[in-house]
Each structure stands twice: as structure tokens, then as C-alpha cells.
Design a protein around this motif. Sequence first.
Motif, PDB file in Angstrom:
ATOM      1  N   VAL A  69       0.528  -1.123   0.257  1.00  0.00           N
ATOM      2  CA  VAL A  69       0.090   0.288  -0.162  1.00  0.00           C
ATOM      3  C   VAL A  69       0.775   0.932   0.102  1.00  0.00           C
ATOM      4  CG1 VAL A  69      -1.672  -0.924   1.501  1.00  0.00           C
ATOM      5  CG2 VAL A  69      -0.429  -0.026   2.289  1.00  0.00           C
ATOM      6  N   THR A  70       0.321   2.104  -0.790  1.00  0.00           N
ATOM      7  CA  THR A  70       1.149   3.474  -0.519  1.00  0.00           C
ATOM      8  C   THR A  70       1.262   4.840   0.576  1.00  0.00           C
ATOM      9  OG1 THR A  70      -1.523   5.339  -1.068  1.00  0.00           O
ATOM     10  CG2 THR A  70       0.438   4.256  -2.611  1.00  0.00           C
ATOM     11  N   ASN A  71      -0.114   4.244   1.390  1.00  0.00           N
ATOM     12  CA  ASN A  71      -0.129   4.694   3.091  1.00  0.00           C
ATOM     13  C   ASN A  71      -0.986   3.992   3.735  1.00  0.00           C
ATOM     14  OD1 ASN A  71      -0.446   6.818   4.777  1.00  0.00           O
ATOM     15  ND2 ASN A  71      -1.356   8.134   3.650  1.00  0.00           N
ATOM     16  N   SER A  72      -0.189   3.495   4.600  1.00  0.00           N
ATOM     17  CA  SER A  72      -1.015   2.284   5.017  1.00  0.00           C
ATOM     18  C   SER A  72      -1.753   2.556   6.558  1.00  0.00           C
ATOM     19  CB  SER A  72      -0.097   1.081   5.997  1.00  0.00           C
ATOM     20  OG  SER A  72      -0.860  -0.075   6.496  1.00  0.00           O
ATOM     21  N   ILE A  73      -3.057   3.267   6.073  1.00  0.00           N
ATOM     22  CA  ILE A  73      -4.376   3.515   7.008  1.00  0.00           C
ATOM     23  C   ILE A  73      -5.804   3.407   6.400  1.00  0.00           C
ATOM     24  CG2 ILE A  73      -3.553   5.811   6.749  1.00  0.00           C
ATOM     25  CD1 ILE A  73      -4.623   4.821  10.719  1.00  0.00           C
ATOM     26  N   CYS A  74      -6.883   4.044   6.982  1.00  0.00           N
ATOM     27  CA  CYS A  74      -8.336   3.011   6.088  1.00  0.00           C
ATOM     28  C   CYS A  74      -8.552   3.749   5.581  1.00  0.00           C
ATOM     29  CB  CYS A  74      -8.948   3.041   7.820  1.00  0.00           C
ATOM     30  SG  CYS A  74      -8.321   2.000   9.435  1.00  0.00           S
ATOM     31  N   GLY A  75      -8.483   5.634   5.933  1.00  0.00           N
ATOM     32  CA  GLY A  75      -9.057   5.966   5.553  1.00  0.00           C
ATOM     33  C   GLY A  75      -8.406   6.631   3.993  1.00  0.00           C
ATOM     34  N   PRO A  76      -6.714   6.677   4.142  1.00  0.00           N
ATOM     35  CA  PRO A  76      -6.031   7.199   2.662  1.00  0.00           C
ATOM     36  C   PRO A  76      -6.435   5.697   1.706  1.00  0.00           C
ATOM     37  CG  PRO A  76      -5.145   7.548   5.355  1.00  0.00           C
ATOM     38  CD  PRO A  76      -6.401   7.307   5.264  1.00  0.00           C
ATOM     39  N   SER A  77      -5.766   5.272   2.014  1.00  0.00           N
ATOM     40  CA  SER A  77      -6.087   3.573   1.181  1.00  0.00           C
ATOM     41  C   SER A  77      -6.731   3.762   0.471  1.00  0.00           C
ATOM     42  CB  SER A  77      -5.663   2.243   2.197  1.00  0.00           C
ATOM     43  OG  SER A  77      -6.128   1.447   1.120  1.00  0.00           O
ATOM     44  N   GLY A 121     -21.202  -0.854   2.837  1.00  0.00           N
ATOM     45  CA  GLY A 121     -20.582  -1.463   4.055  1.00  0.00           C
ATOM     46  C   GLY A 121     -19.619   0.133   4.883  1.00  0.00           C
ATOM     47  N   LYS A 122     -17.671  -0.539   4.641  1.00  0.00           N
ATOM     48  CA  LYS A 122     -17.700   0.598   5.332  1.00  0.00           C
ATOM     49  C   LYS A 122     -16.436   1.593   3.503  1.00  0.00           C
ATOM     50  CE  LYS A 122     -13.879   1.394   8.417  1.00  0.00           C
ATOM     51  NZ  LYS A 122     -12.692   1.403   9.437  1.00  0.00           N
ATOM     52  N   TRP A 123     -16.714   2.359   4.439  1.00  0.00           N
ATOM     53  CA  TRP A 123     -16.703   3.947   3.892  1.00  0.00           C
ATOM     54  C   TRP A 123     -15.995   4.687   4.686  1.00  0.00           C
ATOM     55  CZ3 TRP A 123     -17.423   6.017  -1.556  1.00  0.00           C
ATOM     56  CH2 TRP A 123     -16.391   7.533  -0.911  1.00  0.00           C
ATOM     57  N   HIS A 124     -15.866   5.677   5.494  1.00  0.00           N
ATOM     58  CA  HIS A 124     -14.470   5.672   5.441  1.00  0.00           C
ATOM     59  C   HIS A 124     -13.850   7.007   5.183  1.00  0.00           C
ATOM     60  CE1 HIS A 124     -11.368   5.444   9.722  1.00  0.00           C
ATOM     61  NE2 HIS A 124     -12.596   6.096   9.727  1.00  0.00           N
ATOM     62  N   LEU A 125     -14.338   7.703   4.122  1.00  0.00           N
ATOM     63  CA  LEU A 125     -14.384   9.081   4.243  1.00  0.00           C
ATOM     64  C   LEU A 125     -14.643   9.916   4.183  1.00  0.00           C
ATOM     65  CD1 LEU A 125     -13.649   7.702   0.703  1.00  0.00           C
ATOM     66  CD2 LEU A 125     -11.825   8.289   1.938  1.00  0.00           C
ATOM     67  N   LYS A 139     -21.040   4.545   9.343  1.00  0.00           N
ATOM     68  CA  LYS A 139     -20.892   5.606   9.363  1.00  0.00           C
ATOM     69  C   LYS A 139     -19.152   5.957  10.364  1.00  0.00           C
ATOM     70  CE  LYS A 139     -21.874  10.370  12.065  1.00  0.00           C
ATOM     71  NZ  LYS A 139     -22.968  11.253  12.555  1.00  0.00           N
ATOM     72  N   GLY A 140     -18.553   7.064  10.013  1.00  0.00           N
ATOM     73  CA  GLY A 140     -17.055   6.007  10.261  1.00  0.00           C
ATOM     74  C   GLY A 140     -16.573   5.116  10.391  1.00  0.00           C
ATOM     75  N   GLN A 141     -16.026   4.517  11.647  1.00  0.00           N
ATOM     76  CA  GLN A 141     -15.738   3.311  11.430  1.00  0.00           C
ATOM     77  C   GLN A 141     -17.020   2.197  11.742  1.00  0.00           C
ATOM     78  OE1 GLN A 141     -12.899   2.428  11.132  1.00  0.00           O
ATOM     79  NE2 GLN A 141     -11.014   3.537  12.438  1.00  0.00           N
ATOM     80  N   GLY A 142     -18.127   3.037  12.429  1.00  0.00           N
ATOM     81  CA  GLY A 142     -19.555   1.532  12.318  1.00  0.00           C
ATOM     82  C   GLY A 142     -19.023   0.628  13.888  1.00  0.00           C
ATOM     83  N   ASN A 146     -25.305  -4.482  15.131  1.00  0.00           N
ATOM     84  CA  ASN A 146     -25.954  -3.094  14.489  1.00  0.00           C
ATOM     85  C   ASN A 146     -26.256  -1.953  13.997  1.00  0.00           C
ATOM     86  OD1 ASN A 146     -27.466  -5.018  15.831  1.00  0.00           O
ATOM     87  ND2 ASN A 146     -27.067  -4.348  18.476  1.00  0.00           N
ATOM     88  N   PRO A 147     -25.265  -2.013  13.420  1.00  0.00           N
ATOM     89  CA  PRO A 147     -24.877  -0.679  12.203  1.00  0.00           C
ATOM     90  C   PRO A 147     -25.909   0.247  12.036  1.00  0.00           C
ATOM     91  CG  PRO A 147     -25.166  -2.883  11.146  1.00  0.00           C
ATOM     92  CD  PRO A 147     -25.595  -3.784  12.508  1.00  0.00           C
ATOM     93  N   MET A 148     -25.678   1.339  11.658  1.00  0.00           N
ATOM     94  CA  MET A 148     -27.025   2.536  11.348  1.00  0.00           C
ATOM     95  C   MET A 148     -25.709   2.345   9.684  1.00  0.00           C
ATOM     96  SD  MET A 148     -26.969   5.309   9.920  1.00  0.00           S
ATOM     97  CE  MET A 148     -26.075   6.967  11.243  1.00  0.00           C
ATOM     98  N   LEU A 149     -26.488   2.103   8.746  1.00  0.00           N
ATOM     99  CA  LEU A 149     -26.090   2.302   7.106  1.00  0.00           C
ATOM    100  C   LEU A 149     -26.668   3.716   6.358  1.00  0.00           C
ATOM    101  CD1 LEU A 149     -26.361  -1.378   6.090  1.00  0.00           C
ATOM    102  CD2 LEU A 149     -23.810  -0.292   6.910  1.00  0.00           C
TER     103      LEU A 149
END
Length: 495
Positions: A69-77, A121-125, A139-142, A146-149
Amino acid sequence: MHKLFFLAGIFMAAASLRGAEQPNILFIFCDDHATQAISAYGGPLAELAPTPHIDRLAEEGILFRKAYVTNSICGPSRAVVLTGKYSHLNGFRENGNSFDGSQQTAPKLLGKAGYQTAIVGKWHLKSAPTGFDHYEVLKGQGQYYNPMLITNGENVNHEGYTTDIITDRTIKWLNQRDPDKPFFLMSQHKAPHGRWEPAFRHLEFLEDVEVPEPPTLFDDYSGRTKAASQHTMGIADHIGSKRLMLEYSSKFTQDQFQIFDNFFRPKNEAFLAANLTGKERTQWHYQRYIKNYLRCVKAVDENVGRLLAYLDENKLTENTIVIYSSDQGFYLGEHGWFDKRWMYEESFRTPLIARWPGTIAPGLVNDEDIVSNLDFAATFLDVAGAPIPSDLQGPSLVPILEGNTPEDWRQTHYYHYYETGGHGVALHFGVTDGRYKLIRFPEEGINDWELYDLKRDPNEMKSVYDSPEMAQVRKRMKKELTRLQDHYGVAEEER
Ligand code: CA
């Protein structure tokens, strides 16, 4: 008039033929899923915690061992996946940023190429998804239960286990799509991101076994610059009660809470009463961490199986490319850590497995070519037969998937981590050629370099930056680092 009608007829026939030929793209993307926790990659956990459904993809397709990966972290990836551009160009350098959804992205271009596009699912941006015909995202990390989508702008609550629900919603979208058009579908799990709350059906999994410890669990960081010793991501001292399930994170229903609490509370009370210290305490933390992590992975694997079964049952397998990957790798106790961020192998590397019947020969293992999350956007477009804009920084993987690595394929990979402060990981950047890895920590207080030879030191335990015999390698890698920074347009002040 007659001639025009004839030409229009040919055009429509060609368009519909092309429509029929455009493959579907199913991108199954996980969060923090380490290759060490996928049995197709082998390793000490493979037998204990097999992932048969992900392995099926590998058996029927290709597995990459040098996917970085170019940057090992959730949102940036995730921003890199959407844009095919490094963080400094797509603008999303660290998790606190908000993605500029007005920019060019792969789903927008696929929409123009005739695709139905969806993300579940996960977006995180942070900003709302753009360029998708349909989105329903955490939303965010979720949370694990019982997730909210956020569903096309509307908040919708769901009850149950999030990994299962993301697949339920993915299948629901597949069922209601227009079957005459190809689809681009991102099914993106929160799992196995912390805090690792397993499905009820997996609570007992691994309970009676001792998971082997990685050989570097008690790394004292004496073989590197002082950067690593400043970390706050240690299994010993930083993992905290919520990641250890001494406290729970999800907002459970009363019934759910009872099931969860019945399992964990007696064990937690025994642990607290034992008052462990030092190495013993770290070992208990590790067992608690790794078991819950692997339980979360088990649910992911089962849900991959559900999606593959859906493709089989609906006769979609042949004309669908399935790509399995994660936003980065993860430390499963290596170097004493949980989390990611560093350019060391476990988090720099990410799983990448792809199946595309008729194009990818089954059972391929690619351990030579350096591929990247930077390459996904161009790959999606190439699979679709859509034009690839010249400003994308990663090339298409399609030639490699077909078994023909281009002569001029990258020999080195550039990395740049920006999120200072997170788990005490300092800003760093670097380059690898797959064997040697040069890492630069430019910040005041560290201002130092590391160099590893992965052939002699696969666990990266001793930097050989200062070794006289490495002078040539050091020089070559520094030159390559500058060349890549020039090539990718990294500003002088960020070097
Ligand atoms: Ca992640």
C-alpha cells in the motif's frame, strides 16, 4: 434515411454486444485484514484458523505476495483505491481528512462506461460517497453489532452482526439491480478492524487452544532508529480494555449483551483476579486479542462464501471478476504490536487475490511482481474496457492477471505515511525493491534512516543503514527514492 437506420442498427448491436461482454466487478474489501490471517498465504495461523472461502478464490485465481500500500491507514488507502493517485494528489493524507468527492474517481468513470455502481459497508472518507448509483455505508468506523447504514443519504438502523448485514445488503442490491447492465460493486467490511467483537456463533472458536506467538512479540526495538520505540500500539501496554473485551463497544440489545457478557465476564474476572504482570500479562493480552481478531476474520470468510455462492447460483461466476483485498495489512503481535501504519512488512503488505474465469489461470501465485493499491482504479477501468485517464498513477493489473507482466512493470514502490500522532507512529516515507527497504523518518527528534535486507532479515529486526558493506545499496535506494518522489510529484517540502 435507410442508410442511417442501418448504421444506427449496427451501432446498437455493437453497443449491446459490448454490454454483454463487459464483466461484472465485485470488489470485496476488508479493513485491517493481515495476510497472516488468510490460510491461502500459509504461515503459522493457517491450520488453526483456515479461511476456506477466501482460499477458494486463490485456488481459482491469482494470489499476490508483493501487494503493497502507499499509505498504511484506513481512509487514505480507500482514497487511493478510488482515485488511483497517491495521498498528496487525492488530498486524503490522514484519517481526519474529508475526501473531496468532486474529483475524478473510478466509480464515476465506470458509470460513464455503462456500469451500475454501488458501495455497501465501510466507507470511512467522511464526506458522502459520490459517483455511485447506490450507497449504504457505515458512519465512520461503524460498530460490530446493530450498525446504522447511511443509505443514499438516509440513516437506516439495522439489528444484527455487521459483517453478516453488509453481505445481506450486498445481496439485496444484486437482486434488485438491472441484470442487463454490468455492475461494479464494492462490498466493504468493517471487520477485522478493532475493536474485535466476534459473532455469537464464533465466540467459542479457538477458545481451548493456545495460538502461537509471533517470534517478534517481544521486540525491544534496539535494532532500529528511535522511531519504533516511541510507539503507543503495544499489546503489552497500549491495547486497552475495550480492545481486550474487558469493556464492550457496540450498543447491544439486552439479549445480545447477555450472550456476550456470559461468555466474556467470567474469563475477564479470572484475568483481573490473577493480577498478571510483565511477560505473562502480555501473553494473555495477545491470546485475547488474536482469538477475537481471528473470530472476526471467520465471519468475513463465511460471508465471502455467501457472495461466491450467490454468483454460482445466479450464473454470474463466469462473467464476474472478484477481487479480495484489504485497506492494509496489520500486526498480529509482530514487533509487539496491534495496528498498522509502519512501512514494515506486516502493515505495508496487503492481501490481494483475484478470480476471473477464462482470463486468470487458476492457482497462480505471484511472488515477484510489486503491485499496489494504487493500481486498483486503472484495473477496474481496464477490466471494463473503459479508457484509463493519463493522470492515474497506478497501472492496470490486467496484463499481470493474464499472465503477461509488462517489461516496464515497476521494480520499486514508494510509501508515504502522514498521520503523525496516531499510536505514536512518526511521519515516514520510503522505498522498497522487494528485497531492500529504505525508510526515512524526517521529523525533528528522529531525523534518521533505516535500511533492511528482507532476504537476510525477513522480520526486519536490524536496520543495516549504517553498515559499511551497504554503502552501494544505500546510495542506490536513496537515488531511487528521489526518482520516485519526482515521478509522483511529491512536493519538496514534504520530502
Ligand atoms: Ca484499515
